[in-house]
Write a protein that holds these residues in place. Structure first.
Motif, PDB file in Angstrom:
ATOM      1  N   LYS A  84       0.843  -1.209   0.000  1.00  0.00           N
ATOM      2  CA  LYS A  84       0.000   0.000   0.000  1.00  0.00           C
ATOM      3  C   LYS A  84       0.880   1.263   0.000  1.00  0.00           C
ATOM      4  N   ALA A  85       1.974   1.219   0.724  1.00  0.00           N
ATOM      5  CA  ALA A  85       2.853   2.402   0.838  1.00  0.00           C
ATOM      6  C   ALA A  85       3.654   2.660  -0.443  1.00  0.00           C
ATOM      7  N   LEU A  86       3.790   1.626  -1.279  1.00  0.00           N
ATOM      8  CA  LEU A  86       4.556   1.779  -2.528  1.00  0.00           C
ATOM      9  C   LEU A  86       3.689   2.372  -3.625  1.00  0.00           C
ATOM     10  N   LYS A  87       4.343   3.064  -4.569  1.00  0.00           N
ATOM     11  CA  LYS A  87       3.643   3.511  -5.779  1.00  0.00           C
ATOM     12  C   LYS A  87       3.290   2.301  -6.645  1.00  0.00           C
ATOM     13  N   GLU A  88       2.598   2.550  -7.751  1.00  0.00           N
ATOM     14  CA  GLU A  88       2.054   1.418  -8.533  1.00  0.00           C
ATOM     15  C   GLU A  88       3.144   0.583  -9.211  1.00  0.00           C
ATOM     16  N   ASP A  89       4.367   1.103  -9.313  1.00  0.00           N
ATOM     17  CA  ASP A  89       5.455   0.296  -9.881  1.00  0.00           C
ATOM     18  C   ASP A  89       6.581   0.111  -8.846  1.00  0.00           C
ATOM     19  N   GLY A  90       6.200   0.120  -7.566  1.00  0.00           N
ATOM     20  CA  GLY A  90       7.208   0.083  -6.491  1.00  0.00           C
ATOM     21  C   GLY A  90       7.811  -1.293  -6.241  1.00  0.00           C
ATOM     22  N   ILE A  91       8.924  -1.257  -5.519  1.00  0.00           N
ATOM     23  CA  ILE A  91       9.694  -2.476  -5.198  1.00  0.00           C
ATOM     24  C   ILE A  91      10.072  -2.442  -3.715  1.00  0.00           C
ATOM     25  N   PHE A  92      10.039  -3.611  -3.059  1.00  0.00           N
ATOM     26  CA  PHE A  92      10.591  -3.643  -1.698  1.00  0.00           C
ATOM     27  C   PHE A  92      11.588  -4.788  -1.569  1.00  0.00           C
ATOM     28  N   VAL A  93      12.516  -4.591  -0.644  1.00  0.00           N
ATOM     29  CA  VAL A  93      13.460  -5.655  -0.266  1.00  0.00           C
ATOM     30  C   VAL A  93      13.505  -5.726   1.246  1.00  0.00           C
TER      31      VAL A  93
ATOM     32  N   ILE B 239       1.342 -11.445  -2.263  1.00  0.00           N
ATOM     33  CA  ILE B 239       1.004 -10.013  -2.338  1.00  0.00           C
ATOM     34  C   ILE B 239       1.563  -9.332  -3.595  1.00  0.00           C
ATOM     35  N   PHE B 240       2.732  -9.758  -4.066  1.00  0.00           N
ATOM     36  CA  PHE B 240       3.397  -9.051  -5.175  1.00  0.00           C
ATOM     37  C   PHE B 240       3.434  -9.912  -6.442  1.00  0.00           C
ATOM     38  N   PRO B 241       3.205  -9.295  -7.614  1.00  0.00           N
ATOM     39  CA  PRO B 241       3.282 -10.044  -8.875  1.00  0.00           C
ATOM     40  C   PRO B 241       4.670 -10.672  -9.111  1.00  0.00           C
ATOM     41  N   VAL B 242       5.720  -9.992  -8.680  1.00  0.00           N
ATOM     42  CA  VAL B 242       7.078 -10.549  -8.820  1.00  0.00           C
ATOM     43  C   VAL B 242       7.641 -10.742  -7.412  1.00  0.00           C
ATOM     44  N   ALA B 243       8.063 -11.964  -7.101  1.00  0.00           N
ATOM     45  CA  ALA B 243       8.636 -12.236  -5.769  1.00  0.00           C
ATOM     46  C   ALA B 243       9.833 -13.164  -5.945  1.00  0.00           C
ATOM     47  N   ARG B 244      10.971 -12.764  -5.423  1.00  0.00           N
ATOM     48  CA  ARG B 244      12.173 -13.585  -5.599  1.00  0.00           C
ATOM     49  C   ARG B 244      13.064 -13.495  -4.358  1.00  0.00           C
ATOM     50  N   LEU B 245      14.007 -14.442  -4.300  1.00  0.00           N
ATOM     51  CA  LEU B 245      14.983 -14.466  -3.204  1.00  0.00           C
ATOM     52  C   LEU B 245      16.383 -14.370  -3.814  1.00  0.00           C
TER      53      LEU B 245
ATOM     54  N   SER C 133       8.024  -7.043  -6.062  1.00  0.00           N
ATOM     55  CA  SER C 133       7.932  -5.936  -7.009  1.00  0.00           C
ATOM     56  C   SER C 133       6.567  -5.938  -7.683  1.00  0.00           C
ATOM     57  N   LYS C 134       6.018  -4.739  -7.881  1.00  0.00           N
ATOM     58  CA  LYS C 134       4.702  -4.655  -8.511  1.00  0.00           C
ATOM     59  C   LYS C 134       4.800  -4.763 -10.030  1.00  0.00           C
ATOM     60  N   LEU C 135       5.954  -4.428 -10.592  1.00  0.00           N
ATOM     61  CA  LEU C 135       6.056  -4.384 -12.056  1.00  0.00           C
ATOM     62  C   LEU C 135       7.400  -4.902 -12.581  1.00  0.00           C
ATOM     63  N   TYR C 136       8.479  -4.341 -12.118  1.00  0.00           N
ATOM     64  CA  TYR C 136       9.787  -4.641 -12.708  1.00  0.00           C
ATOM     65  C   TYR C 136      10.361  -5.931 -12.132  1.00  0.00           C
ATOM     66  N   ASP C 137      10.972  -6.719 -13.037  1.00  0.00           N
ATOM     67  CA  ASP C 137      11.576  -7.983 -12.607  1.00  0.00           C
ATOM     68  C   ASP C 137      13.083  -7.777 -12.419  1.00  0.00           C
ATOM     69  N   PRO C 138      13.612  -8.054 -11.239  1.00  0.00           N
ATOM     70  CA  PRO C 138      15.054  -7.835 -11.008  1.00  0.00           C
ATOM     71  C   PRO C 138      15.941  -8.681 -11.918  1.00  0.00           C
ATOM     72  N   LEU C 139      15.385  -9.691 -12.560  1.00  0.00           N
ATOM     73  CA  LEU C 139      16.207 -10.495 -13.480  1.00  0.00           C
ATOM     74  C   LEU C 139      16.310  -9.853 -14.864  1.00  0.00           C
ATOM     75  N   GLN C 140      15.450  -8.870 -15.134  1.00  0.00           N
ATOM     76  CA  GLN C 140      15.470  -8.213 -16.455  1.00  0.00           C
ATOM     77  C   GLN C 140      16.324  -6.949 -16.428  1.00  0.00           C
ATOM     78  N   VAL C 141      17.561  -7.065 -15.985  1.00  0.00           N
ATOM     79  CA  VAL C 141      18.452  -5.900 -16.028  1.00  0.00           C
ATOM     80  C   VAL C 141      19.571  -6.192 -17.016  1.00  0.00           C
ATOM     81  N   GLU C 142      20.159  -5.141 -17.550  1.00  0.00           N
ATOM     82  CA  GLU C 142      21.223  -5.288 -18.548  1.00  0.00           C
ATOM     83  C   GLU C 142      22.537  -5.618 -17.830  1.00  0.00           C
ATOM     84  N   THR C 143      23.081  -6.795 -18.058  1.00  0.00           N
ATOM     85  CA  THR C 143      24.283  -7.189 -17.297  1.00  0.00           C
ATOM     86  C   THR C 143      25.562  -6.554 -17.856  1.00  0.00           C
TER      87      THR C 143
END
Ligand code: SAM
Length: 275
Positions: free
Chosen positions: A177-186, A209-215, A234-244
């Motif tokens: 709830k505290a995050l914006k619509e594309d927010g992420i928490f760790v 709770i979150f569409p993307v959940a990873r460890l 994460s509500k939107l962005y996937d931490p695996l989809q970053v440019e290495t």
């Protein structure tokens, strides 16, 4: 023989370090606080007998709790840190030029006070105009926040005392709830050798709770078992989809874009905790 500090990580197992001296020791309103000078790992903050941070290996934890979510979000502007009174997490957040404001809610002002005194390289960003320090309960702050933060980092103690509420499904729902619509928490979620159930619960609640959940994991010599986990939701962005192959504009000692992705590759027994 010298004087040794031992953290009993289980009833039958611990980690031990020879120390030069105790720098400070007191019972605060919330916990027993010790600052000790170790021979191998520099000054060390210990709360209720548990190692919180040490000068020599702190960079691993602080870089990994911060840079994985902040490089996953394309434009993090407002960040909340819950806990983290040593200051290492806000120090790393401020390395991201897109961040306009980092709010920190730490329950125990004594942790901040003695970190400033004895951990100067970790607490060095207190007073930076982009920071706001609130002394209070992170759980209550989350309950009163809505659609406010791009990234929330839970840099808490283990789930005892004031931190117990920070490991509940209600807290993770409050974070959403505290995050914006594309927010992420760790959140830091301890180690898989001795705290498998804690990790299981955290990842299960996050998946619900979150569409993307990873460890993901990292290696920290002074923490129980040496192997540490973070749960990311994460509500939107996937931490695996970053440019290495991208470059980063500041220096790191542990985090790299390749390691960002690699840290999500889990040993089988840890992967099993996420099912
Ligand atoms: N890196 C560390 C680890 O994983 O062991 C955590 C270190 S940091 C110093 C943890 C902080 O969380 C402590 O200073 C503690 O006072 C704070 N804390 C615990 N419960 C809290 C709560 N409910 N709200 C805000 N801060 C809290």
């Amino acid at each position: 023989m010298g004087v040794w500090f031992t953290e009993k990580q289980t009833k039958n197992f611990g980690i031990t370090a020879e120390i030069y001296r105790s720098l400070h020791s007191e019972q605060t309103e919330f916990q027993k606080l010790d600052m000790i000078e170790t021979k191998e790992f520099g000054n060390m903050l210990v709360l209720d007998g548990m190692v919180m941070t040490a000068e020599r290996d702190e960079f691993v934890y602080h870089e990994m709790i911060v840079h994985v979510p902040l490089f996953t979000h394309p434009n993090p502007k407002k960040v909340l840190v819950v806990g983290g009174g040593d200051g290492g997490t806000i120090r790393e957040v401020l390395k991201h030029p897109s961040v306009e404001k980092v709010v920190q809610v730490e329950i125990d002002e004594k942790v901040v006070e003695y970190s400033k005194q004895f951990l100067p390289d970790i607490s060095c960003e207190y007073g930076n105009p982009r920071t706001e320090l609130i002394i209070g309960d992170g759980f209550m702050h989350i309950l009163n926040s809505e659609n406010e933060y791009d990234v929330i980092l839970v840099d808490s103690t283990e789930p005892v005392g004031p931190a117990a509420a920070l490991f509940t499904k209600g807290f993770y729902a409050g974070i959403a709830k505290a995050l914006k619509e594309d927010g992420i928490f760790v959140a830091q979620t301890d180690n898989p050798w001795f705290k498998g159930d804690l990790i299981k619960n955290a990842i299960r609640d996050t998946i619900e709770i979150f569409p993307v959940a990873r460890l993901y994991t990292c290696n920290i010599p002074t923490y129980p078992s040496g192997m540490w986990t973070f749960t990311i939701g994460s509500k939107l962005y996937d931490p695996l989809q970053v440019e290495t192959s991208r470059n980063i504009d500041f220096e790191t000692k542990y985090y790299t874009p390749k390691l960002h992705v690699a840290s999500f590759s889990l040993p089988r027994f840890v992967e099993d905790l996420c099912k």
